[in-house]
Write a protein that holds these residues in place. Structure first.
Motif, short mmCIF file in Angstrom:
data_model
loop_
_atom_site.label_atom_id
_atom_site.label_comp_id
_atom_site.label_asym_id
_atom_site.label_seq_id
_atom_site.Cartn_x
_atom_site.Cartn_y
_atom_site.Cartn_z
N SER A 1 0.84 -1.20 0.00
CA SER A 1 0.00 0.00 0.00
C SER A 1 0.87 1.25 0.00
N SER A 2 0.25 2.34 -0.43
CA SER A 2 0.96 3.62 -0.54
C SER A 2 0.77 4.43 0.73
N GLN A 3 1.60 5.48 0.84
CA GLN A 3 1.43 6.41 1.95
C GLN A 3 0.17 7.24 1.81
N TYR A 4 -0.39 7.28 0.58
CA TYR A 4 -1.61 8.03 0.33
C TYR A 4 -2.77 7.08 0.04
N THR A 5 -3.93 7.42 0.58
CA THR A 5 -5.13 6.63 0.27
C THR A 5 -5.67 7.03 -1.09
N TYR A 6 -6.57 6.21 -1.59
CA TYR A 6 -7.18 6.51 -2.90
C TYR A 6 -7.89 7.87 -2.88
N SER A 7 -8.65 8.12 -1.82
CA SER A 7 -9.39 9.38 -1.74
C SER A 7 -8.45 10.57 -1.63
N GLU A 8 -7.30 10.40 -0.94
CA GLU A 8 -6.33 11.50 -0.82
C GLU A 8 -5.70 11.84 -2.16
N SER A 9 -5.50 10.83 -2.98
CA SER A 9 -4.83 11.06 -4.27
C SER A 9 -5.79 11.38 -5.40
N LEU A 10 -7.09 11.34 -5.11
CA LEU A 10 -8.09 11.49 -6.18
C LEU A 10 -8.03 12.84 -6.86
N ASN A 11 -7.73 13.90 -6.10
CA ASN A 11 -7.76 15.25 -6.66
C ASN A 11 -6.37 15.89 -6.71
N ASP A 12 -5.33 15.07 -6.49
CA ASP A 12 -3.97 15.59 -6.48
C ASP A 12 -3.10 14.73 -7.39
N ASP B 1 -11.55 4.32 -10.66
CA ASP B 1 -11.60 5.52 -11.49
C ASP B 1 -12.79 5.49 -12.44
N ASN B 2 -13.22 4.31 -12.82
CA ASN B 2 -14.28 4.17 -13.80
C ASN B 2 -15.65 3.85 -13.22
N ILE B 3 -15.69 3.22 -12.03
CA ILE B 3 -17.01 2.79 -11.52
C ILE B 3 -17.30 3.27 -10.10
N ARG B 4 -16.48 4.13 -9.53
CA ARG B 4 -16.74 4.57 -8.16
C ARG B 4 -18.04 5.37 -8.11
N ILE B 5 -18.72 5.26 -6.96
CA ILE B 5 -19.97 5.99 -6.78
C ILE B 5 -19.77 7.24 -5.94
N THR B 6 -18.55 7.44 -5.43
CA THR B 6 -18.25 8.68 -4.72
C THR B 6 -17.78 9.73 -5.73
N ARG B 7 -17.84 11.00 -5.33
CA ARG B 7 -17.49 12.10 -6.25
C ARG B 7 -16.12 12.67 -5.91
N ASN B 8 -15.46 13.20 -6.94
CA ASN B 8 -14.20 13.90 -6.72
C ASN B 8 -14.47 15.37 -6.43
N ALA B 9 -13.42 16.16 -6.40
CA ALA B 9 -13.58 17.57 -6.06
C ALA B 9 -14.44 18.31 -7.08
N SER B 10 -14.51 17.80 -8.31
CA SER B 10 -15.33 18.42 -9.36
C SER B 10 -16.76 17.91 -9.35
N GLY B 11 -17.07 17.03 -8.39
CA GLY B 11 -18.43 16.50 -8.29
C GLY B 11 -18.70 15.34 -9.22
N GLN B 12 -17.64 14.76 -9.80
CA GLN B 12 -17.83 13.68 -10.76
C GLN B 12 -17.60 12.31 -10.11
N LYS B 13 -18.39 11.35 -10.57
CA LYS B 13 -18.22 9.97 -10.14
C LYS B 13 -17.32 9.25 -11.15
#
Length: 837
Positions: free
Chosen positions: A718-729, A752-764
């Motif tokens: 695993s990385s030092q960053y979680t998926y959600s932490e790296s989603l917008n950076d 990246d293709n099927i997540r149901i949560t949104r990124n900083a731009s509001g996109q799933k």
């Protein structure tokens, strides 16, 4: 306006055209409109293609979701390849499973352990005192030894026997003969009868057995042919109708025994007493009924009594029936009072039954064994006295109970007093075991340690481990079952059970270890409930920790018998002086099978995506129009649409990007690891395999045997960053990609293709934004669906214009028809004028 709504409006209009011109106006206009319809059909086809594309994307989404659910799901640790748990398969062996059993999880290592168990963890426990109830002993001395005809019921370990009592010479004779009868019923040496100072006691001689005594039902009345509660009269089910004018010239019928029905006529009445007198007068005036039936009233209801002992039946009159007004149903019957055939067997002495005469119970106890039924009848009549007659039926061995007066009789079963005759009172203990269902206030004096109940209507309350337990019932209503249920469902942290073999209660802490304790505050300091049931004053044993030596480390303790150390879970079963050897070895075959299943599912996913990316598009097959479908069979439509759907996602950029990223993720180096996939025997196949993975099982097994930890790291790091932490950076995302193991990378690409949560731009996820997920908000708000909505709007507008243009043509042709009609009328008029000359 909806597309279908406008289409229906256009197609459903009915017109009468070409009446004057003879032209097929509808066909002409349809031909004129065909070009406009072609434009709409083109938009509809484009919309249908969008819908098919959406469904194609959703098939891919479903496949990707099934992969993530099975192989990247924390709720499925055995197949979660982002965790070491997917590789934690071990073969474990204990040299003595009666002492300890083991399992191993992801934190375990292949190793041999040695454990010696000195003691097991135990719970704090109170073993209550045994023998909680008094003996089965009568409070009174036996006052009469003439007990023939009486019975008692004895139950030993669920086997119930009725014991007939006899006439005894004295108390010693009673003891000897009663014990002999019990030996005959249950076998010798099981029940002892002891007499002390003239009182009887029953003792169970078999350890662990349950003995109880009770009164059997007195069924002698049934042997005479009468039911308990049988009467020689019947009372109306409802009050007599108080409008006495209704009875004028009224009638009903009475039948006695096997005789003919006799009509009772009523001339009228002024009140219930007058009505009663007139009915009795009519009965007495009838030779078939006189002296056999008596009528009475209680102020509101009538009663008919059989005086002869024969059956009396009431039925409706032929005219102006008043039986129902008298409160009786048609066919109401007064039972006869003759017994069944009596066989004087010489065993009647002491038998009892009761006859209630005009409200007074009279107990009949047969004074001797009779051989003559008339003599028995005479004896019973002497006991009843008054105007009740008891006679022997002239033609059979039956007794007939009749009355020379107007006596009302009720036949009842006799007293059940066998135990009473043996000196037992209602409150004496009648079992050698405690009763779990008896009311505590009723049972309080049966405890060896008397239960003090100051107020029977007070709730039962006591304290265990500083937890106040309110049973929720009073002493008058609660049973020991209620008390046990209240304790076991409380937060006191203990459980209580009843040991029926030893007649004792056991209370145990629900937790193990030295810290487990039991502290009790009883309902009464001196004679409380918990003392009565033996827990206060019982044997207390403190809880203990498990003690063991593991891998040379002695003096280890745990508060439970199941614990985990270094990924190995030990379950202690017993103690041993000798060490128990525990072998923990990695189950390489199980790990290989797990990896093979993962690779197979990955290959199925790749095959699914590449099949739609490379599928040929046949542009000659467009979606069918409604008119085209009308001309085709369902089978032809299905085949056509299969071709029309093919290749819609050919070379799709989103899917191409997924495949490219997955391939890259497999072969880019994972920072901090020394291995790559090809080094552990996992490679891509031939070109025609389109990126599917191939496993060399022998090489994979060798890698796992030689470098197990590195193989696990390759997949799970695993990385030092979680998926959600790296989603917008982007910088963190790049770092996460380089640091992540292969399973983590694959999961990130799928998310990246099927997540149901949104990124900083509001996109799933990209695919969800493109085609939507059923059950998610994106189902109705995505790029394709929004484009389909635009097509629907355009079609609506085009249909509206089409409707307007069609109306324009019909108006023009209608004007032409009108002009032709005028011309035809004028021509007709001219022809008529010329014909006159």
């Amino acid at each position: 306006m909806a597309v279908n709504g406008i289409s229906n409006m256009i197609n459903s209009r009915i017109r009468l055209t070409g009446m004057s011109s003879g032209l097929d106006t509808d066909t002409i206009i349809q031909q004129l409109m065909s070009i406009e319809n072609a434009k709409i059909n083109k938009i509809k086809q484009e919309r249908q293609i969008l819908e098919w594309k959406r469904d194609g994307y959703r098939d891919i989404i479903s496949k990707l979701r099934s992969i993530t659910d099975e192989y990247f799901n924390v709720l499925k640790p055995k197949t979660n390849f982002t965790s070491t748990s997917a590789f934690a398969s071990f073969k474990v062996n204990s040299s003595n499973e009666s002492v300890v059993t083991v399992t191993a999880n992801a934190g375990a290592a292949s190793k041999t352990h040695s454990i010696t168990v000195s003691s097991l963890a135990s719970a704090a426990k109170i073993v209550g005192t045994s023998g909680l109830v008094d003996g089965i002993k009568g409070s009174n001395t036996v006052s009469s030894f003439s007990l023939q005809g009486r019975e008692i019921e004895v139950t030993l370990d669920g086997v119930k026997k009725t014991i007939a009592l006899e006439d005894y010479a004295n108390i010693n004779d009673l003891e000897t003969k009663l014990e002999s009868a019990l030996d005959k019923a249950f076998g010798a040496g099981k029940i002892d009868v002891v007499t002390t100072g003239g009182a009887i006691e029953f003792k169970c001689l078999v350890n662990g057995s349950t003995l109880s005594i009770s009164e059997p039902a007195n069924n002698y009345i049934s042997s005479l042919g009468f039911s308990n509660g049988q009467k020689n009269y019947i009372t109306g089910s409802s009050d007599v109708k108080s409008d006495y004018s209704l009875y004028t010239n009224g009638s009903f019928k009475i039948t006695v025994g096997n005789g003919e029905a006799q009509t009772i006529n009523i001339s009228g009445a002024t009140d219930i007493n007058d009505l009663t007198a007139k009915i009795q007068q009519a009965i007495d005036g009838n030779s078939e009924l006189s002296g056999k039936v008596h009528v009475s009233n209680d102020g509101s209801k009538l009663s008919f009594t059989t005086l002869s002992g024969e059956t009396v039946k009431l039925t409706s009159g032929d005219s102006n029936n008043v039986l129902d007004k008298l409160g009786f149903a048609n066919g109401a019957i007064v039972s006869g009072t003759s017994s069944s055939v009596i066989d004087l067997s010489g065993n009647e002495k002491g038998k009892t039954f009761i006859i209630n005469v005009n409200g007074v119970d009279k107990t009949i106890e047969i004074d001797k064994d009779y051989s003559d039924l008339e003599e028995l009848a005479s004896y019973i009549q002497s006991q009843l006295g008054g105007t009740v007659n008891v006679t022997k039926d002239a033609s059979s061995n039956k007794l007939i109970f009749s009355s020379s007066g107007s006596d009302k009789l009720i036949f009842k079963k006799g007293p059940e007093d066998g135990l009473e005759k043996l000196g037992f009172t209602a409150t004496d203990n009648k079992s050698n075991k405690i009763s779990m269902s008896a009311k505590l206030d009723d049972f309080k004096s049966n405890f060896k340690s008397d239960l003090n109940v100051a107020d029977p209507n007070a709730n039962i309350i006591f304290t265990i481990n500083n937890e106040t337990i309110d049973v929720g019932k009073t002493y008058a209503n609660a049973t020991l079952n209620d008390v046990i249920n209240a304790i076991n469902s409380s937060k006191a942290g203990v459980k209580v059970s009843y040991d029926s073999l030893n007649d004792r209660f056991i209370m145990e802490s629900k937790t193990l270890g030295a810290a487990s304790t039991i502290e009790i505050t009883d309902t009464d300091p001196a004679n409380g409930l918990l003392k009565a049931i033996g827990l206060v004053g019982g044997t207390y044993t403190a809880g203990t920790d498990a003690e063991f030596t593991l891998d040379g480390v002695s003096g280890m303790k745990r508060s439970t018998n199941e614990f985990t150390i270094d990924g190995v879970t030990y379950t202690l079963k017993g103690t041993s002086a000798d060490p128990v050897t525990i072998d923990v070895k990695g189950d390489i075959d199980a790990v290989v099978n797990n990896i093979k299943n993962f690779v197979n599912s990955y290959n199925e996913m790749i095959a699914k995506i590449t099949s739609v990316l490379t599928e040929e598009r046949d542009r000659d097959y467009l979606p069918l129009t409604d008119d085209q479908k009308k001309a085709m069979s369902e089978d032809d439509i299905k085949k056509w649409e299969e071709k029309a759907k093919s290749g819609l996602l050919r070379s799709d950029s989103i899917l191409e990007n997924i495949v490219t990223n997955l391939r890259r993720a497999l072969y880019d180096k994972v920072e901090g690891t020394s291995l790559s996939l090809y080094q552990i025997g996992i490679t891509t196949g031939l070109y025609q395999d389109k990126g599917k993975l191939v496993i060399d099982e022998e090489k994979l097994k060798a890698a796992l045997n030689d470098n197990y930890d590195a193989v696990v790291q390759l997949f799970t790091q695993s990385s030092q960053y979680t998926y959600s932490e790296s989603l917008n950076d982007p910088a963190k995302r790049a770092t996460r990609y380089n640091e992540s193991g292969i399973a983590q990378r694959i999961n990130d690409i799928l998310q990246d293709n099927i997540r149901i949560t949104r990124n900083a731009s509001g996109q799933k996820g990209i695919l969800l934004e493109k085609a939507g997920l059923v059950g998610d908000l994106t189902e109705f708000d995505n790029l394709i669906v929004n484009e389909m909505k635009e097509k629907d709007t355009l079609i609506d507008k085009m249909l509206a214009k089409l409707y307007e243009k069609e109306e324009y043509y019909y108006r023009k042709f209608a004007a032409m028809e009108k002009m032709l009609d005028a011309m035809n009328s004028q021509s007709s008029w001219l022809s008529q004028q010329f014909s006159n000359y």
